[in-house]
Design a protein around this motif. Structure first.
Motif, short mmCIF file in Angstrom:
data_model
loop_
_atom_site.label_atom_id
_atom_site.label_comp_id
_atom_site.label_asym_id
_atom_site.label_seq_id
_atom_site.Cartn_x
_atom_site.Cartn_y
_atom_site.Cartn_z
N VAL A 133 6.63 -2.84 -5.89
CA VAL A 133 5.38 -2.14 -5.62
C VAL A 133 5.05 -1.18 -6.76
O VAL A 133 5.93 -0.43 -7.22
CB VAL A 133 5.46 -1.37 -4.29
N ALA A 134 3.79 -1.22 -7.20
CA ALA A 134 3.31 -0.34 -8.27
C ALA A 134 2.17 0.53 -7.72
O ALA A 134 1.90 0.51 -6.52
CB ALA A 134 2.83 -1.16 -9.46
N GLU A 135 1.53 1.27 -8.61
CA GLU A 135 0.37 2.12 -8.28
C GLU A 135 0.78 3.31 -7.40
O GLU A 135 1.85 3.34 -6.81
CB GLU A 135 -0.72 1.31 -7.54
N PHE B 299 0.83 -1.21 0.00
CA PHE B 299 0.00 0.00 0.00
C PHE B 299 0.86 1.26 0.00
O PHE B 299 0.35 2.35 -0.09
CB PHE B 299 -0.91 0.02 1.23
N GLY B 300 2.15 1.10 0.15
CA GLY B 300 3.04 2.24 0.28
C GLY B 300 3.39 2.85 -1.07
O GLY B 300 2.77 2.55 -2.09
N PRO B 301 4.39 3.71 -1.08
CA PRO B 301 4.79 4.38 -2.32
C PRO B 301 5.33 3.38 -3.35
O PRO B 301 5.91 2.36 -2.98
CB PRO B 301 5.87 5.36 -1.88
N PRO B 302 5.15 3.68 -4.65
CA PRO B 302 5.63 2.78 -5.71
C PRO B 302 7.16 2.76 -5.77
O PRO B 302 7.82 3.67 -5.25
CB PRO B 302 5.04 3.40 -6.97
N GLY B 303 7.68 1.71 -6.40
CA GLY B 303 9.13 1.63 -6.57
C GLY B 303 9.86 1.14 -5.34
O GLY B 303 11.05 1.41 -5.17
N HIS B 304 9.17 0.43 -4.46
CA HIS B 304 9.81 -0.19 -3.31
C HIS B 304 9.72 -1.71 -3.43
O HIS B 304 8.91 -2.24 -4.19
CB HIS B 304 9.16 0.29 -2.01
#
Length: 203
Positions: free
Chosen positions: A84-86, A63-68
């Motif tokens: 992570v996307a979106e 649910f966090g920032p993208p690119g992690h």
DNA sequence: AGAATGATCCTCT
DNA sequence: GAGGATCATTCTC
């Protein structure tokens, strides 16, 4: 890749990751591989996703920032790693299922405890082990950190799509994308289709 | 080539 | 207390 690259629909990010170099520069050394197999996992609309029932301590990174990097432990033995996307606040991640080992094969072999190149990173648990991805790397930033995705893209053949592997809920969605070849994990044979035949969006 | 099985532990209910 | 986005090995065709 830039933050912008990851801040898109998970299915688009999944397809765009294929053919790019995944790199981990750790104190032990550097390993890198060309991404050849991924799966998209979304949020409330995806019963196959960890995020389907909302945010928990385990899936918070989704649910966090993208690119992690989202790393979790499963089956009592293995780690699985996702990107992570979106937009921040929206759940979505791309499971890294297989890469073609390109650099640091010695280190990968040491971590895996075997030397056969085809078995170094052809599967999500194998890939995570070869790259040294563990829970302590859960949530690390792929923009400006020790793990990142390269900008060059190299696709060796047609891209196929199939149902995702190893899930029961949400199994009808054709959200696994891969290049056929020796570096891909073995999936259910015969059920795949050419990805471009889906028109870019499947479900 | 495909099916079954045991290993093993974290997270959520 | 149950089950899981897996893997390696061992079996049966």
């Amino acid at each position: 890749m830039t933050r912008r690259f990851y801040a898109r629909d998970t299915l688009n990010v999944a397809g765009a990751l294929l053919g790019r170099l995944l790199v981990h520069e750790s104190p032990e050394g550097t390993v890198a591989g060309r991404i050849v197999e991924v799966e998209a996992y979304r949020g409330a609309d995806d019963p196959g996703s960890h995020a389907f029932r909302g945010r928990t301590r385990r899936n918070a990174t989704m649910f966090g920032p993208p690119g992690h990097l989202y790393v979790y432990f499963t089956y009592g033995m293995h780690h699985c790693s996702n990107i992570v996307a979106e937009a921040e606040g929206v759940a979505g991640a791309v499971l890294l299922r297989a890469v073609e080992p390109v650099e640091g094969l010695e280190l990968m072999a040491m971590r895996r405890g075997l030397r056969e190149r085809r078995l170094l990173a052809s599967g999500p648990g194998r890939l995570s082990q070869a790259f040294g991805f563990e829970r302590k790397l859960d949530g690390i930033d792929l923009v400006g950190g020790e793990v990142w995705v390269g900008s060059r893209r190299q696709i060796r053949g047609p891209v196929f799509a199939s149902r995702r592997i190893g899930i029961t809920m949400g199994r009808d969605s054709v959200w696994r994308f891969f290049e056929k070849g020796p570096w891909t994990s073995r999936g259910p044979a015969g059920s795949e289709v050419l990805a471009h035949a889906l028109g870019g969006r499947a479900g």
